[in-house]
Design a protein around this motif. Structure first.
Motif, PDB file in Angstrom:
ATOM      1  N   LYS A 130      48.530  52.730  43.997  1.00 20.59           N
ATOM      2  CA  LYS A 130      48.542  52.555  42.543  1.00 20.59           C
ATOM      3  C   LYS A 130      48.486  51.065  42.203  1.00 20.59           C
ATOM      4  CE  LYS A 130      50.687  53.727  38.280  1.00 20.59           C
ATOM      5  NZ  LYS A 130      51.276  54.791  37.492  1.00 20.59           N
ATOM      6  N   PRO A 131      47.628  50.695  41.221  1.00 22.83           N
ATOM      7  CA  PRO A 131      47.602  49.291  40.815  1.00 22.83           C
ATOM      8  C   PRO A 131      48.977  48.845  40.327  1.00 22.83           C
ATOM      9  CG  PRO A 131      45.769  50.477  39.847  1.00 22.83           C
ATOM     10  CD  PRO A 131      46.657  51.502  40.487  1.00 22.83           C
ATOM     11  N   PHE A 132      49.436  47.709  40.802  1.00 17.90           N
ATOM     12  CA  PHE A 132      50.714  47.169  40.346  1.00 17.90           C
ATOM     13  C   PHE A 132      50.439  46.009  39.387  1.00 17.90           C
ATOM     14  CE2 PHE A 132      54.702  44.622  41.844  1.00 17.90           C
ATOM     15  CZ  PHE A 132      55.298  44.823  40.614  1.00 17.90           C
ATOM     16  N   ILE A 133      49.730  44.982  39.875  1.00 22.13           N
ATOM     17  CA  ILE A 133      49.417  43.850  38.999  1.00 22.13           C
ATOM     18  C   ILE A 133      47.905  43.749  38.822  1.00 22.13           C
ATOM     19  CG2 ILE A 133      49.625  41.355  38.670  1.00 22.13           C
ATOM     20  CD1 ILE A 133      52.360  42.508  38.733  1.00 22.13           C
TER      21      ILE A 133
ATOM     22  N   LEU B 152      41.170  41.282  38.658  1.00 21.46           N
ATOM     23  CA  LEU B 152      41.488  41.694  40.025  1.00 21.46           C
ATOM     24  C   LEU B 152      42.679  42.642  40.031  1.00 21.46           C
ATOM     25  CD1 LEU B 152      41.147  38.487  42.235  1.00 21.46           C
ATOM     26  CD2 LEU B 152      39.685  40.528  42.202  1.00 21.46           C
ATOM     27  N   VAL B 153      42.550  43.700  40.831  1.00 16.10           N
ATOM     28  CA  VAL B 153      43.609  44.701  40.898  1.00 16.10           C
ATOM     29  C   VAL B 153      44.378  44.533  42.204  1.00 16.10           C
ATOM     30  CG1 VAL B 153      44.099  47.166  40.933  1.00 16.10           C
ATOM     31  CG2 VAL B 153      42.204  46.294  39.559  1.00 16.10           C
ATOM     32  N   HIS B 154      45.694  44.405  42.106  1.00 15.51           N
ATOM     33  CA  HIS B 154      46.534  44.326  43.298  1.00 15.51           C
ATOM     34  C   HIS B 154      47.405  45.573  43.316  1.00 15.51           C
ATOM     35  CE1 HIS B 154      45.547  40.005  43.660  1.00 15.51           C
ATOM     36  NE2 HIS B 154      45.570  40.043  42.342  1.00 15.51           N
ATOM     37  N   SER B 155      47.242  46.394  44.352  1.00 17.83           N
ATOM     38  CA  SER B 155      48.013  47.639  44.404  1.00 17.83           C
ATOM     39  C   SER B 155      49.449  47.338  44.830  1.00 17.83           C
ATOM     40  CB  SER B 155      47.380  48.597  45.406  1.00 17.83           C
ATOM     41  OG  SER B 155      47.568  48.080  46.706  1.00 17.83           O
ATOM     42  N   TYR B 156      50.289  48.344  44.723  1.00 22.45           N
ATOM     43  CA  TYR B 156      51.675  48.183  45.176  1.00 22.45           C
ATOM     44  C   TYR B 156      51.702  47.761  46.644  1.00 22.45           C
ATOM     45  CZ  TYR B 156      54.281  49.563  41.054  1.00 22.45           C
ATOM     46  OH  TYR B 156      54.859  49.563  39.815  1.00 22.45           O
TER      47      TYR B 156
END
Ligand SMILES: *[C@@H]1O[C@H](CO)[C@@H](O)[C@H](O)[C@H]1NC(C)=O
Ligand SMILES: *[C@@H]1O[C@H](CO)[C@@H](O)[C@H](O)[C@H]1NC(C)=O
Ligand SMILES: *[C@@H]1O[C@H](CO)[C@@H](O)[C@H](O)[C@H]1NC(C)=O
Ligand SMILES: *[C@@H]1O[C@H](CO)[C@@H](O)[C@H](O)[C@H]1NC(C)=O
Ligand SMILES: *[C@@H]1O[C@H](CO)[C@@H](O)[C@H](O)[C@H]1NC(C)=O
Ligand SMILES: CC(=O)N[C@H]1CO[C@H](CO)[C@@H](O)[C@@H]1O
Length: 619
Positions: A68-71, A76-80
């Motif tokens: 799941k995307p966290f930030i 840009l998507v950074h997942s958990y």
């Protein structure tokens, strides 16, 4: 049959009556249930050995939903899982490079970027406390904040290298390790961190590295403006991290929401309510480097944002922006924040849609918070019987001339009646302790009030004047004493005074906040006296102020006086100065206004005054 009907009818009537008599009964009950849930969970966390921290919650979320995307940041998507791995790299790198161990304190001088989050989590994994430096502070203030909490390591963003270089000689004298988040670094005495991190392992960090962390261990230091001089480092323990982290839950955020955070992460609102709240809910944070009026709704549309975080100013800027056809095209259903004025509140909703607004009151160095859960326009909270039982508080009479609470013949404080403004005091208890300021026992003691309602009791002086109306809604009235708020930041008047009196031509200075039509908070103004035989230098003053104070603390207006009134205890009298404000026709003294473009202070003119009052000038 008939009796059954009349019973039903009676029941319906009863509830209608109840609703008319107590229109917020339902809201109150729902809120109490949520508070009960939160309190019992906090109790469980405290019982767990070791204490269940927000980091543990993060690790559980990573296990549950690694992808799941966290930030989300600048597209840009950074997942958990990504962020978990990055924080492992941080931990392994700093453990070897800076020999960091449990209990050490590290200062972060980093802007809103995803690395802020993984640096913080990585340091948590080593059991280190993190001191969150405001990235607008410079020179003396930066050194002061850094040394408040005995940090041995400073980590700074690449683009904040210059202010660090400025204070580097002092840091090196104190044997501080300085790391810059860049691939390479040529300055002597600083090390680049990014390349080392890129090579580091991302395997999990053993919990044994932080096995001694308890609920009372320092987790964060968050700075607030002090009543005397420089900012104070408010201690936030691992237990206390949880208080703001459940605000999103209390406000009704669910696991499907996406939250938009354009607020600085070095404040409690951004990191604790926003990011920690998101971890608790397991949701995505759309992070922004800096709030932008023009990008706000585009971001919300692009990332399917459903919840926004605000301070009053940001919603006002949005209301002041040119109207667009797309104004209501978004999925935002909830706004959570503080400092929203009643007129902006109504404007915002009528222009951008009937979204839910949850205004709250909290301070990172306080022990009480309120939430306006029924959404009553202009209020910051509501008196709730159950909440008040858990966290006793009261409003007391305050003498604004003498700047102290009024006491009766028995030496006790006097509660203000409903409808009247009073100083908020909250009882210091086991579940609502006051943790004080690092390295500053005197300021810590100053915040405490003894013998408030009974001999021997102990309360925390919030420094805020609030008012409770007949319907039990709580309203913010003013901040007292030596600080005022501008652009969501507290400004310490004494810090600004110290900076002004460093100028060779200024003898004495007194700084205060004045109200400005159409703006939240108060804008900074100074009354100064000039040394005999000297004169006021407009550009030198500007340069000095701009080099030493963040923009929100720079006095917008400077009034030159031949003398400054003092009280019996040699405090400057500000009441009359505040009342005079910055109206050139009412003030005979020379009056200057800051001009950012020309890098100087200009003579204040009637025209400029008029354009401020008509709302043409937005500051
Ligand atoms: C810094 O380190 C040097 C050498 O290890 C030591 O002599 C000195 O006392 C230290 N200074 C401070 C302020 O800790
Ligand atoms: C990182 O690894 C690369 C390739 O193994 C190496 O060339 C480089 O020197 C390493 N950098 C650091 C800072 O260790
Ligand atoms: C935890 O505390 C114990 C006892 O004070 C100490 O022996 C141990 O080294 C500490 N653990 C860490 C990881 O610092
Ligand atoms: C936003 O929602 C739309 C429709 O549900 C979807 O097609 C789109 O991929 C979503 N965008 C993001 C960034 O999640
Ligand atoms: C003003 O400054 C002078 C000299 O620095 C000092 O003696 C005096 O007490 C100051 N007055 C006030 C009101 O602070
Ligand atoms: C209501 C509230 O926020 N109470 C907090 C007061 O501060 C302590 C710690 O300082 C918290 O544990 C409480 O939850």
């Amino acid at each position: 049959m008939l009796t059954l009907f009349s019973i039903c009818f009676g029941v319906v009537l009863f509830f209608i009556g109840l609703y008319i008599r107590f229109p917020y009964f339902r809201h109150d009950c729902v809120y109490i249930l949520k508070l009960l849930k939160v309190s019992s969970r906090r109790k469980e966390f405290r019982k767990k050995k070791p204490f269940y921290t927000i980091l543990d919650c993060f690790l559980d979320t990573v296990k549950r939903q690694p992808d799941k995307p966290f930030i989300v940041f600048e597209g840009l998507v950074h997942s958990y899982e990504d962020i978990d791995r990055q924080s492992n790299r941080v931990a392994w790198t700093l453990r070897t490079q800076a020999r960091l161990r449990e209990g050490d304190t590290v200062a972060l001088f980093v802007a809103n970027e995803p690395c802020f989050v993984w640096l913080w989590l990585g340091l948590c994994k080593l059991g280190c406390a993190v001191s969150l430096l405001n990235c607008n502070i410079r020179s003396r203030s930066l050194l002061h904040c850094f040394s408040c909490c005995d940090a041995s390591v400073l980590i700074a963003s690449g683009d904040l290298k210059d202010p660090v270089v400025e204070v580097l000689p002092t840091l090196r004298e104190q044997n501080v390790s300085v790391f810059i988040l860049s691939k390479e670094c040529d300055a002597e005495g600083m090390e680049a961190l990014s390349d080392k991190m890129a090579n580091a392992s991302d395997k999990p960090v053993p919990p044994a590295f932080r096995s001694n962390v308890t609920m009372g261990s320092p987790a964060l230091y968050i700075y607030t403006s002090g009543t005397t001089g420089l900012p104070k480092a408010g201690l936030v323990t691992h237990d206390k991290v949880w208080s703001p982290s459940v605000f999103l839950l209390l406000a009704g955020v669910t696991s499907d929401d996406v939250i938009y955070t354009p607020l600085p992460l070095y404040h409690g609102a951004g990191l604790l309510i926003g990011v920690c709240g998101a971890i608790e809910r397991g949701i995505t944070v759309v992070l922004r480097r800096k709030f932008s009026t023009s990008q706000f709704w585009d971001d919300c549309r692009k990332y399917n944002v459903t919840v926004i975080q605000y301070i009053g100013e940001t919603l006002r800027y949005l209301c002041n922006s040119p109207k667009k056809f797309s104004d209501r095209e978004h999925r935002v259903r909830l706004a959570i924040g503080n400092g929203l004025r009643a007129d902006v509140w109504s404007n915002f909703r009528s222009r951008f849609g009937e979204l839910d607004i949850k205004e709250f009151y909290a301070a990172s160095d306080g022990n009480i918070s309120f939430m306006n859960y029924p959404g009553k326009i202009g209020a910051i909270g509501r008196v709730n019987f159950f909440h008040k039982r858990l966290f006793p508080y009261g409003l007391i009479k305050f003498d604004s001339e003498r700047e102290e609470p009024v006491r009766d013949s028995n030496g006790l404080c006097i509660a203000t009646p409903q409808g009247e403004a009073g100083l908020l005091v909250s009882k210091i208890t086991r579940i609502a302790p006051f943790l004080g300021y690092a390295g500053n026992p005197e300021q810590t003691e100053n915040k405490k009030l003894h013998d408030v309602f009974q001999k021997g009791d102990l309360y925390l002086n919030s420094g805020d004047l609030l008012m409770i109306d007949q319907d039990n809604f709580i309203y913010f009235q003013d901040r007292i004493g030596e600080t005022f708020r501008w652009k969501g930041e507290n400004v310490a008047t004494t810090e600004v005074e110290d900076v002004l009196t460093e100028l060779h031509f200024i003898e004495n200075a007194t700084v205060y906040g004045v109200r400005m039509p159409g703006h939240e908070g108060r804008i900074g103004m100074a009354a100064v006296t000039i040394k005999a035989g000297r004169e006021f230098h407009c550009s030198e003053t500007f340069t000095h102020v701009a080099n030493n104070l963040p923009s929100y603390a720079q006095p917008r207006f400077i009034r030159i006086k031949s003398s400054l009134e003092v009280t019996g205890t040699f405090k400057h009298m500000k009441v009359n100065l505040v009342a005079d404000g910055f109206n050139p026709s009412a003030i005979q003294d020379p009056l200057y206004v800051l001009n950012e473009k020309e890098h100087c202070y200009d003579q204040m003119t009637m025209n400029y005054y008029k354009s401020i009052n008509s709302g043409e000038v937005h500051l």
